[in-house]
Scaffold this motif. Structure first.
Motif, PDB file in Angstrom:
ATOM      1  N   ASN A  14     100.431  49.834 131.909  1.00 60.79           N
ATOM      2  CA  ASN A  14      99.902  51.181 131.071  1.00 60.79           C
ATOM      3  C   ASN A  14     100.714  52.392 131.851  1.00 60.79           C
ATOM      4  OD1 ASN A  14      98.993  52.946 129.360  1.00 60.79           O
ATOM      5  ND2 ASN A  14      97.310  53.083 130.605  1.00 60.79           N
ATOM      6  N   THR A  15     101.793  52.837 131.244  1.00 59.99           N
ATOM      7  CA  THR A  15     102.394  54.234 131.687  1.00 59.99           C
ATOM      8  C   THR A  15     101.429  55.190 131.139  1.00 59.99           C
ATOM      9  OG1 THR A  15     104.654  53.287 131.487  1.00 59.99           O
ATOM     10  CG2 THR A  15     104.572  55.340 131.645  1.00 59.99           C
ATOM     11  N   VAL A  16     101.086  55.932 132.394  1.00 59.39           N
ATOM     12  CA  VAL A  16     100.195  57.091 131.988  1.00 59.39           C
ATOM     13  C   VAL A  16     100.904  58.583 132.259  1.00 59.39           C
ATOM     14  CG1 VAL A  16      97.899  58.138 132.893  1.00 59.39           C
ATOM     15  CG2 VAL A  16      98.403  55.736 133.185  1.00 59.39           C
ATOM     16  N   LEU A  17     102.058  58.684 132.945  1.00 59.62           N
ATOM     17  CA  LEU A  17     102.710  59.788 132.863  1.00 59.62           C
ATOM     18  C   LEU A  17     104.216  59.195 132.817  1.00 59.62           C
ATOM     19  CD1 LEU A  17     101.211  61.660 136.234  1.00 59.62           C
ATOM     20  CD2 LEU A  17     100.953  61.978 133.607  1.00 59.62           C
ATOM     21  N   SER A  18     104.881  59.953 131.884  1.00 59.24           N
ATOM     22  CA  SER A  18     106.263  59.506 131.560  1.00 59.24           C
ATOM     23  C   SER A  18     107.426  60.615 131.586  1.00 59.24           C
ATOM     24  CB  SER A  18     105.964  58.917 130.182  1.00 59.24           C
ATOM     25  OG  SER A  18     107.406  58.396 129.964  1.00 59.24           O
ATOM     26  N   GLY A  19     107.666  60.987 133.010  1.00 57.70           N
ATOM     27  CA  GLY A  19     108.733  61.831 133.201  1.00 57.70           C
ATOM     28  C   GLY A  19     108.271  63.297 132.919  1.00 57.70           C
ATOM     29  N   VAL A  20     107.067  63.751 133.551  1.00 55.11           N
ATOM     30  CA  VAL A  20     106.404  65.100 133.377  1.00 55.11           C
ATOM     31  C   VAL A  20     107.218  66.332 134.239  1.00 55.11           C
ATOM     32  CG1 VAL A  20     104.353  66.500 133.649  1.00 55.11           C
ATOM     33  CG2 VAL A  20     104.175  64.164 132.705  1.00 55.11           C
ATOM     34  N   ILE A  32      94.994  72.449 130.733  1.00 47.42           N
ATOM     35  CA  ILE A  32      95.754  70.969 130.177  1.00 47.42           C
ATOM     36  C   ILE A  32      94.873  70.333 129.175  1.00 47.42           C
ATOM     37  CG2 ILE A  32      96.343  68.843 130.950  1.00 47.42           C
ATOM     38  CD1 ILE A  32      96.999  69.985 133.890  1.00 47.42           C
ATOM     39  N   LEU A  33      95.454  70.280 128.047  1.00 47.08           N
ATOM     40  CA  LEU A  33      94.833  69.521 127.027  1.00 47.08           C
ATOM     41  C   LEU A  33      95.434  68.188 126.633  1.00 47.08           C
ATOM     42  CD1 LEU A  33      94.348  72.587 124.668  1.00 47.08           C
ATOM     43  CD2 LEU A  33      92.501  71.651 126.061  1.00 47.08           C
ATOM     44  N   GLY A  34      94.924  67.382 125.918  1.00 46.91           N
ATOM     45  CA  GLY A  34      95.484  66.158 125.316  1.00 46.91           C
ATOM     46  C   GLY A  34      94.231  65.291 124.917  1.00 46.91           C
ATOM     47  N   PRO A  35      94.606  64.175 124.186  1.00 47.93           N
ATOM     48  CA  PRO A  35      93.376  63.081 123.778  1.00 47.93           C
ATOM     49  C   PRO A  35      93.287  62.353 124.827  1.00 47.93           C
ATOM     50  CG  PRO A  35      95.800  62.682 122.856  1.00 47.93           C
ATOM     51  CD  PRO A  35      95.806  63.948 123.456  1.00 47.93           C
ATOM     52  N   ASN A  36      92.164  61.548 124.814  1.00 43.49           N
ATOM     53  CA  ASN A  36      91.615  60.643 126.130  1.00 43.49           C
ATOM     54  C   ASN A  36      92.953  59.680 126.259  1.00 43.49           C
ATOM     55  OD1 ASN A  36      89.196  61.531 126.159  1.00 43.49           O
ATOM     56  ND2 ASN A  36      88.330  60.157 124.794  1.00 43.49           N
ATOM     57  N   GLY A  39      96.817  61.478 129.972  1.00 51.64           N
ATOM     58  CA  GLY A  39      97.462  61.462 131.399  1.00 51.64           C
ATOM     59  C   GLY A  39      96.599  62.722 132.355  1.00 51.64           C
ATOM     60  N   LYS A  40      95.880  63.429 131.677  1.00 49.70           N
ATOM     61  CA  LYS A  40      95.407  64.912 132.045  1.00 49.70           C
ATOM     62  C   LYS A  40      94.883  64.736 133.608  1.00 49.70           C
ATOM     63  CE  LYS A  40      92.116  65.667 128.703  1.00 49.70           C
ATOM     64  NZ  LYS A  40      92.410  64.428 128.014  1.00 49.70           N
ATOM     65  N   PHE A 198     100.023  71.000 126.587  1.00 47.43           N
ATOM     66  CA  PHE A 198      99.256  69.822 125.853  1.00 47.43           C
ATOM     67  C   PHE A 198     100.030  68.626 126.086  1.00 47.43           C
ATOM     68  CE2 PHE A 198      98.482  67.072 122.384  1.00 47.43           C
ATOM     69  CZ  PHE A 198      97.189  67.554 121.859  1.00 47.43           C
ATOM     70  N   LEU A 199      99.200  67.684 126.621  1.00 44.15           N
ATOM     71  CA  LEU A 199     100.151  66.319 127.293  1.00 44.15           C
ATOM     72  C   LEU A 199      99.650  65.323 125.917  1.00 44.15           C
ATOM     73  CD1 LEU A 199      98.605  65.668 130.798  1.00 44.15           C
ATOM     74  CD2 LEU A 199     101.114  65.842 130.055  1.00 44.15           C
ATOM     75  N   LEU A 200     100.691  64.493 125.795  1.00 46.88           N
ATOM     76  CA  LEU A 200     100.794  63.575 124.627  1.00 46.88           C
ATOM     77  C   LEU A 200     101.508  62.326 125.106  1.00 46.88           C
ATOM     78  CD1 LEU A 200      99.331  63.368 121.846  1.00 46.88           C
ATOM     79  CD2 LEU A 200     101.581  64.207 120.829  1.00 46.88           C
ATOM     80  N   GLU A 201     100.572  61.365 125.174  1.00 46.12           N
ATOM     81  CA  GLU A 201     101.547  60.038 125.614  1.00 46.12           C
ATOM     82  C   GLU A 201     102.094  60.161 126.911  1.00 46.12           C
ATOM     83  OE1 GLU A 201     103.422  58.638 122.306  1.00 46.12           O
ATOM     84  OE2 GLU A 201     101.893  58.385 120.997  1.00 46.12           O
TER      85      GLU A 201
END
Length: 235
Positions: A14-20, A32-36, A39-40, A198-201
């Motif tokens: 599972n890739t949680v953070l992808s080049g932030v 910091i927002l984002g769905p469950n 990666g928050k 806003f974090l997404l995927e």
């Protein structure tokens, strides 16, 4: 204050953070927002050194945090779940944290504000969730640090305590401090945030003010703006 470059983290497949990539400058409130699963928490724990990224660079206070733990003394951290030793009394926990930090702190005003005096001789295991959260908040704000990280700080708080929390956040901001917050309570986010991330995927979809997000999504209401992002990315 915090500079993140090309940060990656996987847990098994599972890739949680992808080049932030993220820059957080000194002073202000960043939420910091984002769905469950976006990666928050992993991002916050990476900043704290509790999660080791697979790739990328993380600078805090101008220094690479890799193989360097001294920077943590300049951070106040409120975890989402307060796992306190259940057999300790509240006053014993406060004393222990002061000793660990080597700092006398300033907790009297905070304890008065959050009405914790009647609970000082109570064991932590006997406290309600809301009272534990008040203890959590006092432990976080009683030290004078330039960076404050609050993970879901409103959990379990009654309306008066929530008011005091928001007041304290503004007091710390006025001192020029940087506050990094995660929250699912959109009204709270809209009220306190200078900028939202806003974090997404596992990547940053948006960084900017609440009004800029409304303009981007062409929504007048903040909750609808967030819903618009999620629905458009699941369409």
């Amino acid at each position: 204050m915090v500079s993140i470059t090309n940060l990656y983290k996987r847990f098994n497949k599972n890739t949680v953070l992808s080049g932030v990539n993220l820059e957080i400058h000194q002073g202000g409130i960043f939420t910091i927002l984002g769905p469950n699963g976006s990666g928050k928490t992993t991002l916050i724990k990476s900043i704290l050194g509790m999660v080791i990224p697979d790739k990328g660079t993380l600078m805090v206070f101008g220094k690479n945090i890799k193989s360097n733990s001294s920077y943590r003394h300049q951070i106040n951290y409120l975890p989402q779940i307060a796992n306190f030793p259940s057999n300790l009394k509240v006053k014993e926990l406060i004393k222990m944290i002061k000793n660990l930090r080597g700092d006398p702190g300033t907790d009297l005003e905070l304890m008065e504000r959050f009405e914790l005096a009647p609970f000082l001789d109570k064991k932590l295991g006997t406290l309600s969730g809301g009272t534990k959260q008040k203890v959590n908040i006092v432990l976080t704000f009683m030290f004078d640090s330039p960076l404050i990280i609050l993970d879901e700080p409103t959990t379990g708080l009654d309306p008066i305590s929530l008011l005091f929390l928001k007041e304290r956040i503004q007091i710390e901001k006025a001192k020029g401090k940087t506050l990094l917050i995660t929250s699912h309570i959109m009204s709270f986010v809209e009220e306190v945030s200078d900028e939202i991330v806003f974090l997404l995927e596992g990547n940053i979809y948006f960084k900017g003010s609440v009004s800029a997000l409304k303009a981007k999504t062409q929504e007048q209401d903040f909750e609808h703006a967030i819903a618009s992002i999620l629905s458009n990315n699941h369409a």
